[in-house]
Design an enzyme around this catalytic site. Structure first.
Site: not given
Ligand code: SF4
Length: 482
Positions: A41, A116-117
């Protein structure tokens, strides 16, 4: 449109998380860890630390070096516990208010969370929470956790956390921190997204030195040893009492994201016991066995195609050459200003190494074809450099379905493999031949005889459409932010 305002020509990563407990300068180590997770990211980065009295936080848009490059920034984040996050926006837009970690000041104390996800029922839960009076400050689905913990009727933070994660559906890794419980890490019940446990030597006294992070490359950069992967559905609680493991979801079997091996993870990471670099080499070797072609050079599309191209070259006996050179210093801002400059984007990122390509039959090795536009430009560039034949070999099966589990992919009708036959794709990309690794070849490279062998251990929904986690919001036509 992707958050970069460029069309998505390849799948994009989906955030990196890092947390450390029981070390001096926890925030400085977290900044280093985030730096090694930069590939997951590049939109924003943030750190929250705790110094046994107060929480401290700093977040900003940009690369980790932009946000935390000045040591005075981490010096202002004191404490022996910290969590950090690299953002790639899969939900929510490019606003500082969407940058993680998030901090919540509850009646029972403060809590930081890095996630995250993607949650597949975030919009459904958000609708219900808003009806109950919750006010959302960001457009990310991560904030759903914060509100679920707030409205939970359980008394302890840990019980509220478990109550919250039992209500969400999705593919995620979570790291939270609280003054009483310390560091809490969790992987979704099917373990689609990664989370590993490490330990920094020298802090055993007082049970310190624990690290939770997305990939082992973030352990290496701070000199931590890999301990193990967090199991699917496992919650670990790390504090002065040691490390405690909870499994409120039982054993549902793992379905780790197979694309982490193909493309997302850094090649020097080890995920679920498999070295990413070696796995990519084995996929390349499978491709060479499955779709051999007479050629003079094997050329990777940098960077993720490099290990697979080495594997292809070793298996085929055809020389490996760096026929495409990647410019590592292209900033996103260069690509955005005008259409004319945007169209030059591929040439700015990659240039043809003419002496290697001229007069040669070239096999290009790449990880995936999404829209096909980047592939076409690269093929044109290789032909313009004098290649007499261009054959493309892809180290994933055809990407025919979008990902709803935290990887940014275009809608199905924008995916070239969903709308074209193999022959049509080859023609559109302009290659003499095109081949994708087979499912069985991919699974063999991952150590399985074939895809059907035993219980499947991976999510491969973007190739098969077989989504292992229910798509609650999609089925109800709900979108986060509504
Ligand atoms: S759909 Fe594809 S990219 Fe998304 S989690 Fe599954 S394998 Fe990974």
């Amino acid at each position: 449109m992707s958050p970069q305002s460029e069309p998505l020509n390849r799948p994009y990563e989906e955030c990196g998380v890092f947390g450390v407990w029981g070390v001096p300068n926890a925030s400085a180590l977290t900044a280093l860890g985030l730096h090694s997770l930069q590939h997951r990211g590049q939109e924003a980065a943030g750190i929250i630390s705790y110094d046994n009295q107060r929480f401290h936080q700093h977040k900003g848009l940009g690369l980790v070096g932009d946000v935390f490059g000045d040591s005075r920034v981490t010096a202002a984040l004191p404490g022996s516990m910290a969590i950090g996050h690299n953002r790639y926006a899969t939900t929510g837009g490019t606003h500082v208010r969407n940058v993680q970690p998030f901090y919540a000041d509850y009646a029972f104390g403060g809590l930081g969370v890095a996630h995250n996800g993607n949650l597949t029922n975030a919009a459904t839960l958000k609708k219900a929470l808003v009806k109950r009076g919750c006010i959302f400050h960001s457009s990310t689905d991560t904030e759903v956790f914060i509100h679920l913990i707030a409205v939970s009727l359980y008394s302890t933070v840990l019980d509220r956390f478990i109550d919250a994660v039992k209500q969400v559906k999705g593919a995620y890794s979570l790291i939270t921190m609280t003054p009483d419980d310390g560091l809490i890490g969790m992987r979704d019940p099917l373990g689609v997204r990664p989370l590993v446990l490490g330990r920094i030597p020298g802090y055993e006294e007082g049970n310190g030195g624990w690290v939770l992070t997305s990939e082992t490359c973030a352990l290496d950069i701070i000199g931590a040893d890999y301990v193990r992967d967090i199991e699917p559905g496992e919650i670990v609680v790390i504090n002065e009492n040691g490390i405690r493991s909870l499994r409120p979801f039982g054993d549902q079997g793992g379905r780790f994201c197979v694309f982490e091996y193909i493309y997302f993870a850094r090649p020097d990471s080890v995920l679920e016991g498999q070295a990413v670099y070696e796995t990519r080499k084995r996929i390349g070797a499978e491709l060479a066995r499955e779709s051999a072609v007479d050629a003079d050079v094997i050329v990777p599309v940098p960077d993720s195609g490099v290990p697979s191209a080495i594997g292809y070259a070793e298996e085929s006996g055809i020389p490996f050459e760096l026929g495409i050179i990647r410019n590592h210093y292209v900033g996103r801002t260069f690509i955005e200003p005008t259409d004319q400059i945007r169209n030059l984007g591929v040439k700015m990122k990659h240039s043809a190494n003419r002496p290697v390509l001229a007069g040669k039959r070239v096999v290009l090795v790449d990880d995936s074809i999404v829209r096909g536009t980047t592939s076409r430009k690269i093929v044109d560039m290789v032909r313009a450099a004098g290649a007499t034949e261009v054959h493309m070999r892809i180290t994933s099966p055809p990407t025919r379905h979008p990902c709803f589990y935290g990887i940014d992919t275009p809608e199905e009708n924008k995916l070239m493999a969903a709308t074209h036959t193999l022959e049509q794709m080859a023609e559109a990309i302009g290659v003499d031949s095109l081949a994708f690794v087979s499912f069985d070849g991919l699974y063999r490279a991952l150590g399985h005889e074939n895809r059907a062998e035993g219980s499947r251990r991976y999510c491969d929904a973007c190739f098969t459409g077989d989504y292992p986690i229910s798509l609650v919001d999609k089925e109800g036509n709900l979108v986060v932010g509504e």
